[in-house]
Scaffold this motif. Structure first.
Motif, short mmCIF file in Angstrom:
data_model
loop_
_atom_site.label_atom_id
_atom_site.label_comp_id
_atom_site.label_asym_id
_atom_site.label_seq_id
_atom_site.Cartn_x
_atom_site.Cartn_y
_atom_site.Cartn_z
N GLY A 111 -2.82 -30.48 58.42
CA GLY A 111 -3.64 -29.33 58.60
C GLY A 111 -3.30 -28.01 57.97
O GLY A 111 -3.78 -27.06 58.07
N LYS A 112 -2.08 -28.29 57.23
CA LYS A 112 -1.51 -27.07 56.46
C LYS A 112 -2.00 -26.73 55.24
O LYS A 112 -1.90 -25.80 54.64
N ALA A 113 -2.67 -27.88 54.60
CA ALA A 113 -3.43 -27.61 53.39
C ALA A 113 -4.62 -28.22 53.48
O ALA A 113 -4.93 -28.82 54.11
N ALA A 114 -5.57 -27.62 52.51
CA ALA A 114 -7.17 -27.97 52.43
C ALA A 114 -7.15 -29.10 51.98
O ALA A 114 -7.85 -29.89 52.30
N PHE A 115 -6.98 -29.39 50.55
CA PHE A 115 -7.18 -30.74 49.77
C PHE A 115 -6.17 -30.68 48.64
O PHE A 115 -5.89 -29.63 48.09
N ALA A 116 -6.29 -31.71 48.01
CA ALA A 116 -5.73 -31.94 46.67
C ALA A 116 -6.71 -32.44 45.48
O ALA A 116 -7.87 -33.05 46.13
N ILE A 117 -6.76 -32.18 44.47
CA ILE A 117 -7.56 -32.43 43.19
C ILE A 117 -6.90 -33.53 42.55
O ILE A 117 -5.85 -33.31 41.93
N ASP A 118 -7.44 -34.83 42.65
CA ASP A 118 -6.79 -35.82 42.13
C ASP A 118 -7.08 -36.33 40.79
O ASP A 118 -8.32 -36.73 40.85
N VAL A 158 -4.83 -23.44 51.31
CA VAL A 158 -4.00 -23.68 50.27
C VAL A 158 -4.60 -25.15 49.58
O VAL A 158 -4.66 -26.17 50.42
N ALA A 159 -5.02 -25.04 48.44
CA ALA A 159 -5.33 -26.62 47.94
C ALA A 159 -4.37 -26.71 46.21
O ALA A 159 -3.85 -25.40 46.10
N SER A 160 -4.38 -27.78 45.95
CA SER A 160 -3.73 -27.97 44.66
C SER A 160 -4.24 -29.04 43.56
O SER A 160 -4.70 -30.03 44.46
N PHE A 161 -4.28 -29.09 42.57
CA PHE A 161 -4.46 -30.04 41.55
C PHE A 161 -3.10 -31.09 42.00
O PHE A 161 -2.12 -30.60 42.18
N ASP A 162 -3.45 -32.28 41.60
CA ASP A 162 -2.67 -33.42 41.91
C ASP A 162 -1.98 -33.73 43.15
O ASP A 162 -2.29 -33.09 44.00
N ALA A 212 0.99 -32.40 54.08
CA ALA A 212 0.53 -31.19 54.47
C ALA A 212 -0.88 -31.12 54.87
O ALA A 212 -1.42 -30.35 55.60
N ILE A 213 -1.78 -31.93 54.01
CA ILE A 213 -3.08 -31.91 54.12
C ILE A 213 -3.48 -32.64 55.47
O ILE A 213 -4.22 -32.18 56.28
N VAL A 214 -2.59 -33.92 55.75
CA VAL A 214 -2.73 -34.64 56.94
C VAL A 214 -2.38 -33.68 58.18
O VAL A 214 -3.02 -33.64 59.12
N PRO A 216 -13.47 -40.58 32.26
CA PRO A 216 -13.00 -39.75 33.11
C PRO A 216 -11.96 -40.29 34.11
O PRO A 216 -12.61 -41.09 35.10
N SER A 217 -10.93 -39.71 34.31
CA SER A 217 -10.13 -40.18 35.33
C SER A 217 -10.22 -39.38 36.82
O SER A 217 -9.51 -39.95 37.87
N GLY A 218 -10.81 -38.47 36.60
CA GLY A 218 -11.08 -37.42 37.66
C GLY A 218 -12.27 -36.54 37.52
O GLY A 218 -12.84 -36.51 36.41
N PRO A 219 -12.41 -35.60 38.24
CA PRO A 219 -11.47 -35.18 39.64
C PRO A 219 -12.19 -35.95 40.89
O PRO A 219 -13.27 -36.08 40.69
N ASN A 220 -11.15 -36.00 41.78
CA ASN A 220 -11.43 -36.47 43.02
C ASN A 220 -10.78 -35.57 44.27
O ASN A 220 -9.62 -35.35 43.92
N LEU A 221 -11.59 -35.05 45.06
CA LEU A 221 -10.97 -34.22 46.04
C LEU A 221 -10.67 -35.14 47.14
O LEU A 221 -11.30 -35.74 47.87
N VAL A 222 -9.18 -34.97 47.54
CA VAL A 222 -8.40 -35.68 48.67
C VAL A 222 -8.33 -34.82 49.80
O VAL A 222 -7.41 -33.81 49.85
N THR A 223 -9.29 -35.01 50.82
CA THR A 223 -9.23 -34.21 51.88
C THR A 223 -8.49 -34.74 53.05
O THR A 223 -7.70 -35.97 52.91
N GLN A 224 -8.34 -34.39 54.33
CA GLN A 224 -7.70 -34.71 55.44
C GLN A 224 -7.87 -36.17 55.79
O GLN A 224 -6.85 -37.01 56.12
N GLU A 225 -9.09 -36.55 55.60
CA GLU A 225 -9.72 -37.90 56.00
C GLU A 225 -8.95 -38.86 55.22
O GLU A 225 -8.59 -40.03 55.35
N ALA A 226 -8.79 -38.73 53.71
CA ALA A 226 -8.25 -39.74 52.78
C ALA A 226 -6.64 -39.41 52.50
O ALA A 226 -6.28 -40.49 52.00
N ALA A 227 -6.28 -38.26 52.99
CA ALA A 227 -4.84 -38.21 52.39
C ALA A 227 -3.86 -39.42 52.92
O ALA A 227 -2.96 -39.60 52.24
N GLU A 228 -3.92 -39.55 54.35
CA GLU A 228 -2.82 -40.38 54.95
C GLU A 228 -2.81 -41.87 54.22
O GLU A 228 -1.83 -42.42 54.08
#
Length: 307
Positions: free
Chosen positions: A248-255, A232-236, A244-246, A284-296
Motif C-alpha cells: 500500500g505504499k505505491a499506487a500501481f505500476a505501468i507494465d 506514487v506510481a511508476s512505469f515498469d 511497495a504496491i502490495v 503492442p506489448s503494453g500498457p497494463n496497469l499492475v495494481t495491488q490485486e495483481a502485484a503479488e
C-alpha cells in the motif's frame, strides 16, 4: 484482452519456432548497463535465441549516449546479420544508421522506443507500447485516485519516449505537473523527490519512469517524510516496487512487458530469415496497469528477470 492476444501470439511462435534456425541476429538497445529494466529485455532476446536456434548478440552503450549507440548500429551493419533489432529513443541521431541497415538489405525491427518513426525509417514493425497513451492512462488513473498536483521524474533526459510519457501524464492528469530531470542514480532521485515534496506541500502525486531507478527511491523519499497522502506510481516493474504496491505504499505500476520486447523481434526475424514470415503490423506489448490485486502474483517473475 490485449494480454490474452499477446500470450496467444507468444505460444504460437514458440511452437512454430521449435526447429533450429542458424540465423545471426544483433540487438542494439539504448538502455544503460545499470538499469535492471534492460536485463529483462536481454533475457527475452536470449530466450528467443534458445527457442529458435538463432545466435543473438545483445549490445548497448555503457551510458545513455546516442553517438555511441549509432556507432554500435553501424558496426552491426558491417557484420551483415540476418536481422537487426533496435530501440529508437532519438530518431534524428539514430535514423541515418538505421537507414544504412535498411539500404544494405538487413531486416530491421524496432522495439521499446520509436513507434512513431519506425515505419518511416524502414523498420518492418515495432514491438512496444505507445508511450504517450501509457502516460495518459497513468495520469487519468492517478487523478481518479485523488491526485491534484504532480511531478514526473525523468531519469534519462533526451530520450523522446520518456518525454512522451510525461506529456501523456500531464494530459491525462488534467492538473499541474512539473517534470523533474535526474540522472539514472537512485540516490539522486530520492533526494530530488524529497526536495520537491518539501518545497511544495501541495504536490501529492509522483510518477516515475522506471521502477527500480525511480519508483523505489520515490517510495523511500515519501516514507522518510511520512507523507502517506502522496500517490506514487511508476512505469515498469521491479520486485521492490511491486512489494511497495502490495504494502500500500505505491499506487500501481505501468507494465510494458519488456520481456516481449526482447523476445518477439528476435523470433520474428528468425522466422523471416527462415520462412519469409513477418507480422503485418506493430505489436503492442503494453500498457497494463499492475495494481495491488495483481502485484503479488508477478513479484516472483520480476525477481526472475521475466516481468
Amino acid at each position: 484482452m490485449k494480454k490474452l492476444k499477446t500470450a496467444a501470439v507468444v505460444a504460437a511462435l514458440m511452437t512454430i519456432a521449435a526447429p533450429a534456425m542458424a540465423q545471426n541476429i544483433i540487438v542494439v538497445a539504448h538502455g544503460q548497463a545499470n538499469d535492471p529494466f534492460w536485463s529483462v529485455v536481454k533475457n527475452g532476446a536470449a530466450k528467443a535465441g534458445e527457442d529458435t536456434g538463432a545466435t543473438v548478440d545483445f549490445r548497448s552503450p555503457e551510458v545513455f549516449d546516442m553517438v555511441a549507440m549509432s556507432q554500435l548500429i553501424d558496426a552491426a551493419v558491417n557484420q551483415q546479420p540476418d536481422g537487426l533489432v533496435v530501440s529508437i529513443p532519438d530518431a534524428d541521431a539514430l535514423g541515418p544508421s538505421i537507414q544504412r541497415a535498411v539500404d544494405a538489405g538487413i531486416p530491421v525491427i524496432s522495439m521499446n522506443s520509436g513507434s512513431d518513426v519506425a515505419e518511416e525509417l524502414g523498420a518492418l514493425l515495432h514491438v512496444g507500447q505507445s508511450e504517450f497513451d501509457a502516460g495518459k492512462a497513468a495520469g487519468e488513473k492517478l487523478a481518479e485516485m485523488g491526485g491534484t498536483k504532480g511531478v514526473c521524474i525523468n531519469q534519462e533526459v533526451g530520450n523522446v519516449a520518456l518525454d512522451m510519457r510525461c506529456e501523456g501524464f500531464a494530459e491525462g492528469f488534467g492538473n499541474p505537473v512539473e517534470v523533474i530531470p535526474t540522472m539514472a542514480d537512485p540516490t539522486e532521485v530520492q533526494s530530488k523527490v524529497r526536495a520537491a515534496l518539501e518545497s511544495d506541500p501541495e504536490v501529492d502525486t509522483v510518477l516515475g519512469l522506471g521502477a527500480s531507478l525511480v519508483g523505489e527511491p520515490a517510495v523511500a523519499a515519501v516514507d522518510m517524510l511520512g507523507r502517506d497522502d502522496v500517490l506514487v506510481a511508476s512505469f515498469d516493474l521491479s520486485a521492490g516496487f511491486l512489494q511497495a504496491i502490495v504494502d500500500g505504499k505505491a499506487a500501481f505500476a505501468i507494465d510494458q512487458q519488456q520481456f516481449l520486447q526482447g523476445y518477439l523481434p528476435v523470433t520474428f526475424l528468425a522466422l523471416n530469415a527462415e520462412y519469409g514470415l513477418v507480422p503485418g503490423g506493430d505489436v503492442p506489448s503494453g500498457p497494463n496497469l499492475v495494481t495491488q490485486e495483481a502485484a503479488e502474483q508477478v513479484i516472483e517473475l520480476s525477481a526472475q528477470g521475466i516481468r
